[in-house]
Write an enzyme that holds these catalytic residues in place. Sequence first.
Site, PDB file in Angstrom:
ATOM      1  N   THR A  61       0.831  -1.198   0.000  1.00 31.82           N
ATOM      2  CA  THR A  61       0.000   0.000   0.000  1.00 31.82           C
ATOM      3  C   THR A  61       0.870   1.255   0.000  1.00 31.82           C
ATOM      4  OG1 THR A  61      -1.928   1.041   1.008  1.00 31.82           O
ATOM      5  CG2 THR A  61      -0.359   0.024   2.525  1.00 31.82           C
ATOM      6  N   LYS A  65       3.519   1.431  -3.715  1.00 35.91           N
ATOM      7  CA  LYS A  65       2.915   0.744  -4.868  1.00 35.91           C
ATOM      8  C   LYS A  65       3.659   0.955  -6.190  1.00 35.91           C
ATOM      9  CE  LYS A  65      -1.894   0.378  -3.433  1.00 35.91           C
ATOM     10  NZ  LYS A  65      -3.268   0.533  -3.876  1.00 35.91           N
ATOM     11  N   ASP A 101      -6.294  -4.357  -7.302  1.00 32.73           N
ATOM     12  CA  ASP A 101      -7.187  -3.275  -6.856  1.00 32.73           C
ATOM     13  C   ASP A 101      -8.387  -3.116  -7.789  1.00 32.73           C
ATOM     14  OD1 ASP A 101      -6.014  -2.360  -4.497  1.00 32.73           O
ATOM     15  OD2 ASP A 101      -4.587  -1.104  -5.580  1.00 32.73           O
ATOM     16  N   GLY A 125     -14.293  11.070 -11.572  1.00 35.80           N
ATOM     17  CA  GLY A 125     -12.894  11.178 -11.151  1.00 35.80           C
ATOM     18  C   GLY A 125     -11.955  10.744 -12.259  1.00 35.80           C
ATOM     19  N   GLY A 127      -8.286  10.428 -11.254  1.00 34.51           N
ATOM     20  CA  GLY A 127      -7.015  10.258 -10.548  1.00 34.51           C
ATOM     21  C   GLY A 127      -6.515   8.828 -10.679  1.00 34.51           C
ATOM     22  N   GLY A 128      -5.630   8.425  -9.773  1.00 38.75           N
ATOM     23  CA  GLY A 128      -5.025   7.100  -9.840  1.00 38.75           C
ATOM     24  C   GLY A 128      -6.043   5.975  -9.786  1.00 38.75           C
ATOM     25  N   ARG A 149     -13.864  16.870 -12.405  1.00 41.96           N
ATOM     26  CA  ARG A 149     -13.822  18.307 -12.128  1.00 41.96           C
ATOM     27  C   ARG A 149     -12.880  19.006 -13.105  1.00 41.96           C
ATOM     28  NH1 ARG A 149     -11.651  19.704  -6.242  1.00 41.96           N
ATOM     29  NH2 ARG A 149      -9.846  18.675  -7.170  1.00 41.96           N
ATOM     30  N   LYS A 153      -8.224  16.271 -17.565  1.00 43.10           N
ATOM     31  CA  LYS A 153      -7.782  14.972 -17.049  1.00 43.10           C
ATOM     32  C   LYS A 153      -8.739  13.857 -17.468  1.00 43.10           C
ATOM     33  CE  LYS A 153      -6.127  14.776 -12.736  1.00 43.10           C
ATOM     34  NZ  LYS A 153      -6.102  15.224 -11.320  1.00 43.10           N
TER      35      LYS A 153
HETATM   36  P1  ATR Z   1      -6.519   8.758  -6.189  1.00 40.99           P
HETATM   37  O1  ATR Z   1      -5.140   8.421  -6.655  1.00 40.99           O
HETATM   38  O2  ATR Z   1      -6.870   8.184  -4.861  1.00 40.99           O
HETATM   39  O3  ATR Z   1      -7.535   8.468  -7.218  1.00 40.99           O
HETATM   40  P2  ATR Z   1      -6.185  11.533  -6.861  1.00 40.99           P
HETATM   41  O4  ATR Z   1      -5.219  11.140  -7.919  1.00 40.99           O
HETATM   42  O5  ATR Z   1      -5.884  12.681  -5.983  1.00 40.99           O
HETATM   43  O6  ATR Z   1      -6.502  10.323  -5.894  1.00 40.99           O
HETATM   44  O7  ATR Z   1      -7.595  11.783  -7.604  1.00 40.99           O
HETATM   45  C1  ATR Z   1      -8.701  12.272  -6.965  1.00 40.99           C
HETATM   46  C2  ATR Z   1      -9.807  12.526  -7.998  1.00 40.99           C
HETATM   47  O8  ATR Z   1     -10.929  13.069  -7.306  1.00 40.99           O
HETATM   48  C3  ATR Z   1      -9.436  13.528  -9.051  1.00 40.99           C
HETATM   49  O9  ATR Z   1     -10.073  13.150 -10.246  1.00 40.99           O
HETATM   50  C4  ATR Z   1     -10.022  14.829  -8.502  1.00 40.99           C
HETATM   51  O10 ATR Z   1     -10.403  15.774  -9.471  1.00 40.99           O
HETATM   52  P3  ATR Z   1      -9.318  16.737 -10.206  1.00 40.99           P
HETATM   53  O11 ATR Z   1      -8.750  15.899 -11.301  1.00 40.99           O
HETATM   54  O12 ATR Z   1     -10.130  17.872 -10.695  1.00 40.99           O
HETATM   55  O13 ATR Z   1      -8.343  17.116  -9.141  1.00 40.99           O
HETATM   56  C5  ATR Z   1     -11.262  14.328  -7.834  1.00 40.99           C
HETATM   57  N1  ATR Z   1     -11.679  15.230  -6.738  1.00 40.99           N
HETATM   58  C6  ATR Z   1     -11.020  15.440  -5.585  1.00 40.99           C
HETATM   59  N2  ATR Z   1     -11.700  16.315  -4.812  1.00 40.99           N
HETATM   60  C7  ATR Z   1     -12.815  16.670  -5.514  1.00 40.99           C
HETATM   61  C8  ATR Z   1     -13.925  17.522  -5.257  1.00 40.99           C
HETATM   62  N3  ATR Z   1     -14.031  18.208  -4.104  1.00 40.99           N
HETATM   63  N4  ATR Z   1     -14.885  17.619  -6.204  1.00 40.99           N
HETATM   64  C9  ATR Z   1     -14.787  16.909  -7.359  1.00 40.99           C
HETATM   65  N5  ATR Z   1     -13.766  16.107  -7.664  1.00 40.99           N
HETATM   66  C10 ATR Z   1     -12.799  15.958  -6.751  1.00 40.99           C
END
Ligand code: ATR
Length: 272
Positions: A61, A65, A101, A125, A127-128, A149, A153
């Site tokens: 974790t 990773k 995962d 979303g 992100g990762g 958001r 991305k």
């Molecule tokens: P992880 O690796 O756990 O997925 P991350 O890479 O930080 O974490 O990704 C978080 C995701 O949640 C991103 O897509 C982020 O949107 P942005 O690409 O605009 O940053 C989204 N996210 C985080 N907080 C948010 C919020 N308050 N409202 C909407 N989207 C949010």
Amino acid sequence: MKFYLLGYPVGHSVSPPMHNAAFKELGMPHDYSSLGVEPSRLAYTIKAKIKVDEFGGASVTIPHKIEMLRLVDELDGSAERAGAVNTLQWKDGVLTGYNTDATGGVKALIESYGDISQAKTILLGAGGAANALAAQLAPRVKELTILNRTVEKARALAERIGTNSGSIIYDQALIESADIIVNATPVGMHPNVGASPIDKRHLHEGQMVFDIVYNPLKTQIMLDVEEAGGRSLGGLWMLVYQGVEAFEIWTGVRPSAQTMYDAAKKALLERH
Ligand code: ATR
């Protein structure tokens, strides 16, 4: 044999009770424990504690990773595709890195929803976690739309996974035509309980929300879809199924997901 959760810090993880419950139920004389390893000591730990006879396997974790990709002897395709390792197997003198995962997450979704091949799916979303899930979901669902958001991305992710995915501006009205909504953002996670990435008026009967957040066990978006007559699946099931898949890699035996879920839930509730 010994099994570990490798992370830093590892804190009160639910993984040890979850795996130990399955070992116990199956009468296996193994032990799973947390092992906090500072990043600078990871390579040494692999030599001293992982590549040894009594080691069976490990979960990996944060923050190891990605670094683990170059520390294993072999990479399974699942880890290559995810760009991260969450499971180690030590067998016949070879250390192999896997990633369960996202495959576990999709397994959890199919177990709960049923056949997802005709489901219009929206992923929130980019992100990762969203990246890993998108790669697993895109070939399995009817249509995958990514909403994020930061639109750029979402577009980059859609381009990376190709064909039947799309990226559109964060237009919540699109939610209305979705069968499955997957939340891969941290919105609604403790301590921001009560927050939801989606206005509840877009949710309705027949829909399923799968939230990767597991603290709280029921997030606001899950409560909202249930109130609207739909169904929800919480992130603890994703955590459980990545563990089910890892357990099977280690032992060749498929454990009871329900046993692991019950143990994880108990540990999570005791933590607070
Ligand atoms: P992880 O690796 O756990 O997925 P991350 O890479 O930080 O974490 O990704 C978080 C995701 O949640 C991103 O897509 C982020 O949107 P942005 O690409 O605009 O940053 C989204 N996210 C985080 N907080 C948010 C919020 N308050 N409202 C909407 N989207 C949010």
